[in-house]
Design a protein around this motif. Structure first.
Motif, PDB file in Angstrom:
ATOM      1  N   UNK A  81       0.979  -1.212  -0.010  1.00 13.83           N
ATOM      2  CA  UNK A  81       0.193  -0.045   0.012  1.00 13.83           C
ATOM      3  C   UNK A  81       0.892   1.266   0.101  1.00 13.83           C
ATOM      4  N   UNK A  82       1.857   1.336   0.903  1.00 13.89           N
ATOM      5  CA  UNK A  82       2.665   2.429   0.810  1.00 13.89           C
ATOM      6  C   UNK A  82       3.862   2.578  -0.302  1.00 13.89           C
ATOM      7  N   UNK A  83       4.035   1.659  -0.894  1.00 10.11           N
ATOM      8  CA  UNK A  83       4.732   1.504  -2.194  1.00 10.11           C
ATOM      9  C   UNK A  83       3.712   2.112  -3.477  1.00 10.11           C
ATOM     10  N   UNK A  84       2.476   1.573  -3.378  1.00  9.51           N
ATOM     11  CA  UNK A  84       1.439   2.146  -4.205  1.00  9.51           C
ATOM     12  C   UNK A  84       1.199   3.653  -4.053  1.00  9.51           C
ATOM     13  N   UNK A  85       1.493   4.066  -2.976  1.00 12.21           N
ATOM     14  CA  UNK A  85       1.323   5.601  -2.497  1.00 12.21           C
ATOM     15  C   UNK A  85       2.551   6.412  -3.138  1.00 12.21           C
ATOM     16  N   UNK A  86       3.577   5.813  -2.921  1.00 10.62           N
ATOM     17  CA  UNK A  86       4.722   6.567  -3.205  1.00 10.62           C
ATOM     18  C   UNK A  86       4.814   6.656  -4.700  1.00 10.62           C
ATOM     19  N   UNK A  87       4.223   5.475  -5.568  1.00 10.18           N
ATOM     20  CA  UNK A  87       4.492   5.584  -6.820  1.00 10.18           C
ATOM     21  C   UNK A  87       3.286   6.533  -7.286  1.00 10.18           C
ATOM     22  N   UNK A  88       2.216   6.667  -6.722  1.00  8.35           N
ATOM     23  CA  UNK A  88       1.053   7.603  -7.055  1.00  8.35           C
ATOM     24  C   UNK A  88       1.680   8.856  -6.822  1.00  8.35           C
ATOM     25  N   UNK A  89       2.261   9.167  -5.796  1.00  9.64           N
ATOM     26  CA  UNK A  89       2.921  10.749  -5.577  1.00  9.64           C
ATOM     27  C   UNK A  89       4.041  10.922  -6.527  1.00  9.64           C
ATOM     28  N   UNK A  90       4.858  10.139  -6.938  1.00  6.87           N
ATOM     29  CA  UNK A  90       5.740  10.298  -8.007  1.00  6.87           C
ATOM     30  C   UNK A  90       5.075  10.534  -9.366  1.00  6.87           C
ATOM     31  N   UNK A  91       4.160   9.871  -9.618  1.00  8.41           N
ATOM     32  CA  UNK A  91       3.545   9.927 -11.065  1.00  8.41           C
ATOM     33  C   UNK A  91       2.891  11.328 -11.084  1.00  8.41           C
ATOM     34  N   UNK A  92       2.162  11.754 -10.004  1.00  7.20           N
ATOM     35  CA  UNK A  92       1.371  13.114  -9.903  1.00  7.20           C
ATOM     36  C   UNK A  92       2.543  14.130 -10.259  1.00  7.20           C
ATOM     37  N   UNK A  93       3.597  14.239  -9.433  1.00  2.00           N
ATOM     38  CA  UNK A  93       4.663  15.097  -9.432  1.00  2.00           C
ATOM     39  C   UNK A  93       5.327  15.116 -11.188  1.00  2.00           C
ATOM     40  N   UNK A  94       5.475  13.840 -11.599  1.00  2.00           N
ATOM     41  CA  UNK A  94       5.906  13.975 -13.047  1.00  2.00           C
ATOM     42  C   UNK A  94       5.056  14.662 -13.946  1.00  2.00           C
ATOM     43  N   UNK A  95       3.796  14.283 -13.912  1.00  2.00           N
ATOM     44  CA  UNK A  95       2.664  15.162 -14.517  1.00  2.00           C
ATOM     45  C   UNK A  95       2.412  16.640 -14.234  1.00  2.00           C
ATOM     46  N   UNK A  96       2.727  16.938 -13.061  1.00  4.60           N
ATOM     47  CA  UNK A  96       2.807  18.360 -12.792  1.00  4.60           C
ATOM     48  C   UNK A  96       3.763  19.291 -13.425  1.00  4.60           C
ATOM     49  N   UNK A  97       5.074  18.335 -13.564  1.00  9.94           N
ATOM     50  CA  UNK A  97       6.199  19.300 -13.982  1.00  9.94           C
ATOM     51  C   UNK A  97       6.043  19.364 -15.347  1.00  9.94           C
ATOM     52  N   UNK A  98       5.304  18.314 -16.081  1.00 11.77           N
ATOM     53  CA  UNK A  98       5.016  18.382 -17.492  1.00 11.77           C
ATOM     54  C   UNK A  98       4.013  19.510 -17.762  1.00 11.77           C
ATOM     55  N   UNK A  99       3.232  19.858 -16.954  1.00 11.54           N
ATOM     56  CA  UNK A  99       2.114  20.795 -17.025  1.00 11.54           C
ATOM     57  C   UNK A  99       2.617  22.241 -16.637  1.00 11.54           C
TER      58      UNK A  99
END
Length: 104
Positions: A81-99
């Motif tokens: 669960x924490x691994x999935x949370x870390x992955x979700x936060x990383x993905x959101x940061x990457x998308x935010x940086x692209x935007x």
């Protein structure tokens, strides 16, 4: 207890991370070093988690730390669960940086 929902809102993610790190290291001192916390801070976080869960998660002696059956169960279920949370936060940061990283 059957059918009751645990009050998971009271369980802090930092406490879970401390718990997982102690479980990996089998040492409160080494876990503290990895987390940049004192051994006492890690121990306090794990005790607070044990209180919130309502059971002992580790058997502690002066020379040894071992997971209890409840601790093993929590470890096995919380780690992904924490691994999935870390992955979700990383993905959101990457998308935010692209935007352009704009916050609205």
């Amino acid at each position: 207890m059957g059918g009751e929902t645990p009050d998971t809102d009271l369980i802090d993610i930092r406490r879970l991370r401390s718990f997982l790190t102690v479980a990996q290291e089998m040492s409160f001192t080494r876990a503290g070093a990895r987390l940049y916390l004192t051994q006492q801070a890690v121990s306090s976080q794990v005790r607070a988690l044990e209180h919130a869960v309502g059971t002992e998660l580790f058997r502690r002696t002066t020379r040894n730390v071992q997971l209890t059956a409840a601790g093993r169960e929590l470890h096995d279920r919380v780690r992904p669960v924490l691994r999935a949370l870390d992955d979700a936060i990383s993905a959101a940061r990457e998308l935010g940086a692209q935007d352009g990283g704009r916050m609205v």
